[in-house]
Scaffold this motif. Structure first.
Motif, PDB file in Angstrom:
ATOM      1  N   ASP A 222      -4.845   4.729   1.380  1.00 25.56           N
ATOM      2  CA  ASP A 222      -4.508   4.611   2.808  1.00 25.56           C
ATOM      3  C   ASP A 222      -5.738   4.842   3.673  1.00 25.56           C
ATOM      4  N   GLN A 223      -6.508   5.883   3.267  1.00 22.94           N
ATOM      5  CA  GLN A 223      -7.708   6.226   4.037  1.00 22.94           C
ATOM      6  C   GLN A 223      -8.698   5.055   4.010  1.00 22.94           C
ATOM      7  N   GLU A 224      -8.814   4.443   2.853  1.00 22.47           N
ATOM      8  CA  GLU A 224      -9.721   3.305   2.671  1.00 22.47           C
ATOM      9  C   GLU A 224      -9.298   2.152   3.589  1.00 22.47           C
ATOM     10  N   MET A 225      -7.986   1.938   3.582  1.00 21.23           N
ATOM     11  CA  MET A 225      -7.444   0.858   4.402  1.00 21.23           C
ATOM     12  C   MET A 225      -7.718   1.146   5.881  1.00 21.23           C
ATOM     13  N   LEU A 226      -7.532   2.418   6.260  1.00 19.45           N
ATOM     14  CA  LEU A 226      -7.747   2.825   7.637  1.00 19.45           C
ATOM     15  C   LEU A 226      -9.226   2.656   8.025  1.00 19.45           C
ATOM     16  N   ASP A 227     -10.105   3.098   7.119  1.00 19.71           N
ATOM     17  CA  ASP A 227     -11.546   3.051   7.381  1.00 19.71           C
ATOM     18  C   ASP A 227     -12.089   1.621   7.394  1.00 19.71           C
ATOM     19  N   SER A 228     -11.449   0.748   6.648  1.00 16.85           N
ATOM     20  CA  SER A 228     -11.962  -0.624   6.501  1.00 16.85           C
ATOM     21  C   SER A 228     -11.846  -1.426   7.816  1.00 16.85           C
ATOM     22  N   GLY A 229     -10.947  -0.948   8.686  1.00 17.71           N
ATOM     23  CA  GLY A 229     -10.750  -1.643   9.948  1.00 17.71           C
ATOM     24  C   GLY A 229      -9.914  -2.898   9.801  1.00 17.71           C
ATOM     25  N   ALA A 230      -9.339  -3.083   8.611  1.00 18.58           N
ATOM     26  CA  ALA A 230      -8.547  -4.276   8.341  1.00 18.58           C
ATOM     27  C   ALA A 230      -7.204  -4.258   9.093  1.00 18.58           C
ATOM     28  N   VAL A 231      -6.745  -3.014   9.378  1.00 19.64           N
ATOM     29  CA  VAL A 231      -5.469  -2.925  10.097  1.00 19.64           C
ATOM     30  C   VAL A 231      -5.747  -2.818  11.602  1.00 19.64           C
ATOM     31  N   ASN A 232      -5.286  -3.822  12.318  1.00 20.35           N
ATOM     32  CA  ASN A 232      -5.552  -3.858  13.756  1.00 20.35           C
ATOM     33  C   ASN A 232      -4.304  -3.606  14.599  1.00 20.35           C
ATOM     34  N   ASP A 233      -3.175  -3.950  13.995  1.00 19.19           N
ATOM     35  CA  ASP A 233      -1.924  -3.799  14.746  1.00 19.19           C
ATOM     36  C   ASP A 233      -1.679  -2.324  15.060  1.00 19.19           C
ATOM     37  N   PRO A 234      -1.545  -1.945  16.331  1.00 18.10           N
ATOM     38  CA  PRO A 234      -1.395  -0.528  16.709  1.00 18.10           C
ATOM     39  C   PRO A 234      -0.193   0.138  16.038  1.00 18.10           C
ATOM     40  N   LYS A 235       0.915  -0.591  15.914  1.00 15.69           N
ATOM     41  CA  LYS A 235       2.106  -0.007  15.289  1.00 15.69           C
ATOM     42  C   LYS A 235       1.850   0.298  13.807  1.00 15.69           C
ATOM     43  N   GLN A 236       1.152  -0.663  13.157  1.00 10.84           N
ATOM     44  CA  GLN A 236       0.803  -0.476  11.733  1.00 10.84           C
ATOM     45  C   GLN A 236      -0.157   0.698  11.557  1.00 10.84           C
ATOM     46  N   LEU A 237      -1.092   0.784  12.519  1.00  9.68           N
ATOM     47  CA  LEU A 237      -2.073   1.874  12.470  1.00  9.68           C
ATOM     48  C   LEU A 237      -1.384   3.236  12.604  1.00  9.68           C
ATOM     49  N   LEU A 238      -0.441   3.285  13.529  1.00  7.44           N
ATOM     50  CA  LEU A 238       0.302   4.526  13.759  1.00  7.44           C
ATOM     51  C   LEU A 238       1.101   4.919  12.520  1.00  7.44           C
ATOM     52  N   ASN A 239       1.734   3.903  11.942  1.00 10.26           N
ATOM     53  CA  ASN A 239       2.497   4.131  10.699  1.00 10.26           C
ATOM     54  C   ASN A 239       1.603   4.695   9.594  1.00 10.26           C
ATOM     55  N   LEU A 240       0.427   4.095   9.506  1.00 14.68           N
ATOM     56  CA  LEU A 240      -0.526   4.516   8.481  1.00 14.68           C
ATOM     57  C   LEU A 240      -0.963   5.969   8.697  1.00 14.68           C
ATOM     58  N   GLN A 241      -1.214   6.283   9.980  1.00 12.77           N
ATOM     59  CA  GLN A 241      -1.622   7.656  10.306  1.00 12.77           C
ATOM     60  C   GLN A 241      -0.490   8.650  10.004  1.00 12.77           C
ATOM     61  N   HIS A 242       0.743   8.251  10.351  1.00 16.09           N
ATOM     62  CA  HIS A 242       1.901   9.108  10.041  1.00 16.09           C
ATOM     63  C   HIS A 242       2.043   9.320   8.552  1.00 16.09           C
ATOM     64  N   GLU A 243       1.852   8.220   7.835  1.00 18.22           N
ATOM     65  CA  GLU A 243       1.986   8.330   6.373  1.00 18.22           C
ATOM     66  C   GLU A 243       0.919   9.271   5.814  1.00 18.22           C
ATOM     67  N   LEU A 244      -0.289   9.155   6.344  1.00 22.35           N
ATOM     68  CA  LEU A 244      -1.374  10.029   5.879  1.00 22.35           C
ATOM     69  C   LEU A 244      -1.061  11.494   6.175  1.00 22.35           C
ATOM     70  N   GLU A 245      -0.489  11.752   7.333  1.00 17.91           N
ATOM     71  CA  GLU A 245      -0.126  13.140   7.680  1.00 17.91           C
ATOM     72  C   GLU A 245       0.943  13.658   6.729  1.00 17.91           C
ATOM     73  N   SER A 246       1.948  12.814   6.497  1.00 17.86           N
ATOM     74  CA  SER A 246       3.036  13.250   5.622  1.00 17.86           C
ATOM     75  C   SER A 246       2.537  13.414   4.174  1.00 17.86           C
ATOM     76  N   LEU A 247       1.592  12.534   3.779  1.00 19.28           N
ATOM     77  CA  LEU A 247       1.007  12.651   2.426  1.00 19.28           C
ATOM     78  C   LEU A 247       0.194  13.936   2.296  1.00 19.28           C
ATOM     79  N   ALA A 248      -0.484  14.297   3.380  1.00 21.01           N
ATOM     80  CA  ALA A 248      -1.300  15.521   3.352  1.00 21.01           C
ATOM     81  C   ALA A 248      -0.409  16.745   3.141  1.00 21.01           C
ATOM     82  N   ARG A 249       0.754  16.744   3.845  1.00 25.58           N
ATOM     83  CA  ARG A 249       1.699  17.863   3.656  1.00 25.58           C
ATOM     84  C   ARG A 249       2.223  17.898   2.225  1.00 25.58           C
ATOM     85  N   ARG A 250       2.556  16.706   1.749  1.00 25.36           N
ATOM     86  CA  ARG A 250       3.095  16.604   0.387  1.00 25.36           C
ATOM     87  C   ARG A 250       2.048  17.042  -0.650  1.00 25.36           C
ATOM     88  N   GLN A 251       0.806  16.600  -0.409  1.00 22.17           N
ATOM     89  CA  GLN A 251      -0.267  16.977  -1.339  1.00 22.17           C
ATOM     90  C   GLN A 251      -0.433  18.492  -1.365  1.00 22.17           C
TER      91      GLN A 251
END
Ligand SMILES: [Zn+2]
Length: 241
Positions: free
Chosen positions: A76-105
Motif C-alpha cells: 500500500d505504501q509503495e502504491m501511495l508513494d508511486s503517485g499512481a493513485v490520483n483519485d482523492p477518494k481512492q487516496l483517502l481509502n488507501l490512507q485509511h487502510e494504512l492506518e487500520s493496517l498499522a493498528r492491526r500490525q
C-alpha cells in the motif's frame, strides 16, 4: 555328635539372616523410589516438549500473521508513494487502510511477542525437567551399581556359608538331619536348640525337673525334643542336668 547339629543350626540361621538381608537391602527401596521419580520426570519432560512444540507452532503462525500485514502495508505504501493513485477518494481509502493496517500490525506484534514469551517459558520448563531427568538417571545408575555390588558380596557370603553348611551336614547321620529339617521347616527355621540350665534355647521353656531327670538318664545318642517347640535339644556341660 549331636553338638554338630548346633553348628548346623548356626549356619542355617546365618543363611536365613543373609537371605533376609538380601531381600531387605535399603538400596532396593531407594532404587524403586528413584525408578518412580525418573519415570515421572521423563513423562513430565515429554509433556513439556509437547507443550513447547505447540507453542512454537503458535509463535510461528503469529509471526506469519505479522508478515502478511507487513507485506500488505509495504504494498500500500509503495502504491501511495508511486503517485499512481490520483483519485482523492481512492487516496483517502488507501490512507485509511494504512492506518487500520498499522493498528492491526501493532496488535499482531503484541500477540507475537506474547507467543514468543510463552515459548521461552516453555523452553525453560523443558530445560529444568531435562535436568531433573538427567539427575535421576545418574542417581539411578549409582544406586543400581551400589545394589549390584551389595548383592554380589552377599552372594559370595551366602555361597561360602552354604558350602560350610553342606560340609557340616555331611558329617551328621542322615536320619538326624531329616528330623532336624522337618522341625526347622515348620518352626520358623529352628530345628535344634541348646538345653541351657534346664531351659530350651529355642522357646525358653524351663523344663520340669522330672523331664530333666529323664534327659539325664538318656543315652547321648538319644534324640530329645522340646515338648513346646519340638526343637531337638542338644545337651552340653551347661545343660543343668
Ligand atoms: Zn522349646
Amino acid at each position: 555328635m549331636q553338638g554338630k547339629l548346633l553348628d548346623l543350626q548356626g549356619k542355617d540361621t546365618e543363611i536365613a539372616q543373609l537371605e533376609y538381608k538380601r531381600s531387605s537391602l535399603p538400596a532396593i527401596e531407594t532404587k524403586s523410589e528413584l525408578e518412580v521419580s525418573f519415570a515421572r520426570a521423563r513423562d513430565q519432560h515429554i509433556a513439556a516438549e509437547v507443550i513447547l512444540s505447540d507453542l512454537e507452532r503458535e509463535a510461528l503462525k503469529s509471526e506469519g500473521d505479522v508478515d502478511v500485514v507487513r507485506q500488505r502495508v509495504a504494498k500500500d505504501q509503495e502504491m501511495l508513494d508511486s503517485g499512481a493513485v490520483n483519485d482523492p477518494k481512492q487516496l483517502l481509502n488507501l490512507q485509511h487502510e494504512l492506518e487500520s493496517l498499522a493498528r492491526r500490525q501493532s496488535d499482531l506484534e503484541d500477540l507475537e511477542l506474547e507467543a514468543m514469551e510463552r515459548v521461552e517459558g516453555a523452553q525453560a520448563a523443558v530445560q529444568v525437567l531435562a535436568g531433573q531427568k538427567a539427575e535421576f538417571a545418574i542417581q539411578l545408575k549409582d544406586i543400581t551399581a551400589t545394589l549390584n555390588s551389595e548383592l554380589a558380596n552377599l552372594a559370595v557370603d551366602l555361597a561360602e556359608t552354604q558350602s560350610e553348611r553342606e560340609a557340616l551336614a555331611s558329617g551328621l547321620p542322615s536320619d538326624l538331619i531329616a528330623l532336624y529339617e522337618k522341625i526347622r521347616r515348620s518352626h520358623q527355621g529352628v530345628g535344634a536348640a541348646k538345653l541351657h540350665r534346664g531351659q530350651c534355647g529355642g522357646c525358653r521353656l524351663a523344663l520340669p525337673p522330672q523331664e530333666l531327670n529323664v534327659i539325664k538318664a538318656a543315652s547321648p545318642d538319644a534324640v530329645i525334643q522340646c515338648e513346646e517347640c519340638r526343637s531337638i535339644l542338644i545337651r552340653t556341660a551347661e545343660s543343668g542336668i
